[in-house]
Scaffold this motif. Sequence first.
Motif, short mmCIF file in Angstrom:
data_model
loop_
_atom_site.label_atom_id
_atom_site.label_comp_id
_atom_site.label_asym_id
_atom_site.label_seq_id
_atom_site.Cartn_x
_atom_site.Cartn_y
_atom_site.Cartn_z
N PHE A 172 0.85 -1.18 0.00
CA PHE A 172 0.00 0.00 0.00
C PHE A 172 0.90 1.24 0.00
O PHE A 172 1.88 1.29 0.73
N TYR A 173 0.55 2.21 -0.82
CA TYR A 173 1.36 3.42 -0.85
C TYR A 173 0.45 4.65 -1.02
O TYR A 173 -0.66 4.57 -1.53
N ASN A 174 0.97 5.79 -0.56
CA ASN A 174 0.24 7.05 -0.57
C ASN A 174 0.59 7.81 -1.86
O ASN A 174 1.70 8.34 -2.00
N LYS A 175 -0.34 7.84 -2.80
CA LYS A 175 -0.08 8.49 -4.09
C LYS A 175 0.24 9.98 -3.92
O LYS A 175 1.04 10.53 -4.69
N ASP A 176 -0.39 10.62 -2.94
CA ASP A 176 -0.16 12.05 -2.74
C ASP A 176 1.31 12.34 -2.43
O ASP A 176 1.88 13.33 -2.90
N LEU A 177 1.92 11.45 -1.63
CA LEU A 177 3.34 11.65 -1.29
C LEU A 177 4.22 11.48 -2.52
O LEU A 177 5.18 12.22 -2.72
N PHE A 178 3.89 10.48 -3.35
CA PHE A 178 4.66 10.26 -4.57
C PHE A 178 4.49 11.45 -5.52
O PHE A 178 5.46 11.90 -6.15
N ASP A 179 3.25 11.94 -5.64
CA ASP A 179 3.00 13.08 -6.53
C ASP A 179 3.73 14.33 -6.05
O ASP A 179 4.28 15.10 -6.85
N ALA A 180 3.72 14.54 -4.73
CA ALA A 180 4.35 15.74 -4.18
C ALA A 180 5.85 15.77 -4.44
O ALA A 180 6.44 16.85 -4.63
N LYS A 181 6.47 14.61 -4.44
CA LYS A 181 7.92 14.52 -4.65
C LYS A 181 8.26 14.16 -6.10
O LYS A 181 9.44 13.97 -6.44
N ASN A 182 7.21 14.06 -6.94
CA ASN A 182 7.40 13.69 -8.35
C ASN A 182 8.19 12.38 -8.49
O ASN A 182 9.13 12.26 -9.28
N VAL A 183 7.78 11.40 -7.68
CA VAL A 183 8.42 10.08 -7.70
C VAL A 183 7.48 9.08 -8.39
O VAL A 183 6.26 9.10 -8.16
N ALA A 206 11.58 16.72 8.57
CA ALA A 206 11.07 17.99 9.12
C ALA A 206 9.57 17.97 9.27
O ALA A 206 9.00 18.63 10.12
N HIS A 207 8.89 17.17 8.44
CA HIS A 207 7.43 17.09 8.48
C HIS A 207 6.97 15.71 8.98
O HIS A 207 5.78 15.37 8.87
#
Length: 211
Positions: A172-183, A206-207
């Motif tokens: 399971f992975y968080n698409k928002d995190l991948f999108d935010a880092k362009n990964v 930091a977050h």
Amino acid sequence: MKKTALLLVVSMLIMLLSACGGGNKSENAGEATSSPADGKSQTEQKNDPVTITFMNYTASGGQEETIKEMIRAFEAANPDIKVDLQILAYADYFTKLNTVIGSGNAAPDVFEVGYEGFASYAAKDILLDLSPYISADTTFNSDVFKKLAYSAFNYNGKQYGVPESFSNVLLFYNKDLFDAKNVEYPQPDWTWKDELAAAQKLTDPAHGIWG
């Protein structure tokens, strides 16, 4: 599925035991001598049941009665075979298994092992090649097993076991995190190095975000 696979393993391995001479036979196996008790030849009389040992850990801690019921059903269908069931806790299982195998005595006829450790046993030439029995058994159909799980117990072109169960591993992975880092999203052909590289890119101490 679980029941069929388990019984199949047991029935296949017993073919070797039967061929090795367990049971009461006349010394002159090719000669039929009359029996005054029932008039049947000794070669016609039924041999005593063969006992095989089955060591496992999956049943430990809640499924003991389930596997015992499976064995009772198997023995009812195969009255010439008795199963000596040995259930061990997972924490003790492989220590016990490797000890009895290493001693050369009292090793179980059938035992449970995961695919990740299967090759180490196959490489030591301590497992029975089931391929000839599978080929000779017209009732056997490998298609009833998940192909990937079935092939996991094939070593150097020989089938040494069949799956009694299998489980899928999900990511399971968080698409928002991948999108935010362009990964790039995880792909089926990713290696552990690819996953580690992606996790490092997603990490933001930091977050409080840890890939």
